[in-house]
Write an enzyme that holds these catalytic residues in place. Structure first.
Site, PDB file in Angstrom:
ATOM      1  CG  ASP A 239      34.392  29.453  32.499  1.00 49.61           C
ATOM      2  OD1 ASP A 239      33.535  28.687  32.288  1.00 49.61           O
ATOM      3  OD2 ASP A 239      34.959  29.823  33.716  1.00 49.61           O
TER       4      ASP A 239
ATOM      5  CG  ASP B 134      39.221  38.409  32.600  1.00 52.60           C
ATOM      6  OD1 ASP B 134      39.999  37.302  32.821  1.00 52.60           O
ATOM      7  OD2 ASP B 134      38.158  38.395  32.527  1.00 52.60           O
TER       8      ASP B 134
ATOM      9  CG  ASP C  60      34.303  33.800  35.408  1.00 51.98           C
ATOM     10  OD1 ASP C  60      34.863  34.596  34.730  1.00 51.98           O
ATOM     11  OD2 ASP C  60      34.593  33.329  36.477  1.00 51.98           O
TER      12      ASP C  60
ATOM     13  CG  HIS D 267      38.593  32.894  33.219  1.00 53.36           C
ATOM     14  ND1 HIS D 267      38.135  33.060  34.619  1.00 53.36           N
ATOM     15  CD2 HIS D 267      37.876  31.919  32.510  1.00 53.36           C
ATOM     16  CE1 HIS D 267      37.251  32.394  34.790  1.00 53.36           C
ATOM     17  NE2 HIS D 267      37.213  31.671  33.660  1.00 53.36           N
TER      18      HIS D 267
ATOM     19  CB  CYS E 132      36.496  38.879  37.036  1.00 58.22           C
ATOM     20  SG  CYS E 132      38.106  38.367  36.227  1.00 58.22           S
TER      21      CYS E 132
HETATM   22  O1  DAV Z   1      46.060  35.337  36.734  1.00 63.05           O
HETATM   23  O2  DAV Z   1      45.227  33.874  37.955  1.00 63.05           O
HETATM   24  C1  DAV Z   1      42.993  35.429  36.362  1.00 63.05           C
HETATM   25  C2  DAV Z   1      41.615  35.415  35.715  1.00 63.05           C
HETATM   26  C3  DAV Z   1      40.530  35.719  36.412  1.00 63.05           C
HETATM   27  N1  DAV Z   1      39.313  35.699  35.649  1.00 63.05           N
HETATM   28  C4  DAV Z   1      45.268  34.610  36.905  1.00 63.05           C
HETATM   29  C5  DAV Z   1      43.821  34.567  36.034  1.00 63.05           C
END
Ligand code: DAV
Length: 370
Positions: A204, A255, A126, A253, A355
């Site tokens: 991020d 990913d 991040d 995010h 992550c």
């Molecule tokens: O699906 O809650 C998670 C992303 C974590 N970097 C989600 C996104």
């Protein structure tokens, strides 16, 4: 005076003398060195209006009540054991593993306009973005993450001394102007309504995914157009930054939504990516299997779709969660070699293998894949 600057200290020996200490152009080139996060001092952040747009609704009350206090000690201990297992697995696969230094997370800090405490240094993905031979410290939108990159400073200095480029986005002010005070939840099916404004650039790194000259990103509740444009100009004409929007009312995010696994191989979230983006036409696309994390398992900060948050060791090997049988079978069918690792307790803290890592060095050069 100049002579005393540590700049002139001899660089620590690189594991493969003469190579670039930082070099990572994709999510899949052969991994040589990686930073794995830590859960030391992990704490609930100071409550702020930037949190509800991305935290699971069932967690809001917990975060309000426990703001500034440590995450439960037994969960931290279990996550730490899994991080150790993950690090050992990576080392056994030939990857050099580095760790950040713990910094205080419950010390109150202040700027000219607000105060906060920290959160953790569990998710290097991040806070730091590696593009080629450069590491960029991200201007993060959460006040609780304002000093997060300090945990990585010993490593950043080392990489810089060994020849890497090191930069940072404009230090954000994170005043109230950066947040939409009128934000209301659009609901799971609703159109995106993002809690950050365009007051100043924030992003991020985890909202970006790298495919050589093409960098794919999304706007989110932490990444705005201003931040994306800053990065685009910073990287210059060698790179094309593509902004995609997904069917995700609470984006933060990319990913666990769109995961390029190898040239021509894309993993997508079956609901958030109803249509393959035009850029990826011609790629083999696999919809991620439904996650199997039981409802009773605490996930403080994310959905269960962390099952998609895999780490590629090269175009073949992929680290997946050991209890996630459907994903293990799916990546096999998709032509990969799964490397299972227990990580469900770490998942509670808001991320999985992608992550929890920063791929500092992958063997490879800048290429075009589209
Ligand atoms: O699906 O809650 C998670 C992303 C974590 N970097 C989600 C996104």
């Amino acid at each position: 005076m100049l002579e005393t600057l540590p700049l002139h200290a001899p660089p620590p020996p690189s594991p493969r003398g003469g190579e670039r200490p930082v070099n990572s152009h994709t999510e899949w080139d052969p991994l040589e060195e990686v930073i794995v996060g830590i859960v030391d001092g992990a704490s609930f952040p100071t409550w702020h209006m930037s949190l509800p747009p991305v935290l699971p609704a069932a967690q809001h009350e917990t975060f309000r009540l426990r703001a500034g206090t440590p995450f439960p000690a037994e969960l931290v201990a279990a996550a730490r054991r899994e991080l150790e297992e993950f690090a050992h697995i990576l080392e056994a696969e030939g990857v050099r593993v580095r760790r950040p230094e713990p910094i205080p997370q419950r010390t109150t800090y202040s700027t000219l306009s607000w105060t906060s405490t920290g959160m953790y240094a569990a998710m290097p993905r991040d806070a730091l973005l590696v593009v080629g031979d450069e590491i960029i410290e991200c201007p993060m939108a959460w006040r609780s993450r304002y000093y997060e990159s300090l945990a990585y400073r010993p490593l950043l200095k080392e990489y810089f001394r060994a020849g890497a480029r090191w930069s940072a986005g404009p230090k954000p002010e994170l005043t109230d102007d950066q947040y939409d005070a009128g934000w209301v939840d659009p609901g799971d099916a609703g159109p995106q309504r993002l809690v950050i404004t365009e007051f100043e650039p924030t992003f991020d790194a985890a909202d970006f995914t790298r495919c050589g000259r093409d960098i794919i990103c999304q706007k989110s509740n932490v990444t705005n157009d201003f931040g994306i444009e800053w990065l685009r100009r910073h990287l210059g004409p060698e790179y094309r930054v593509h902004v995609l929007e997904f069917r995700d009312a609470h984006p933060m995010h990319i990913d666990a939504t769109l995961v390029p696994m190898a040239p021509g191989k894309l993993l997508v979230h079956p609901d958030r990516v109803p249509e393959v983006p035009a850029l990826f036409k011609g790629w083999d696309v696999m919809a991620a299997p439904r996650p199997v994390i039981p409802d009773a398992h605490p996930l403080f900060m994310t959905s269960k779709w962390l099952n998609m948050n895999v780490l590629m060791l090269d175009e073949q090997r992929v680290v997946v969660e050991r209890q996630d049988e459907p994903m293990i079978e799916a990546v096999k069918r998709f032509g990969f070699t799964p490397i299972p690792c227990n990580f469900r307790n770490f998942n509670s803290f808001g991320g999985s293998f992608h992550c929890a890592t920063l791929d500092v060095r992958r063997r490879g050069t800048l290429e075009t894949y589209f």
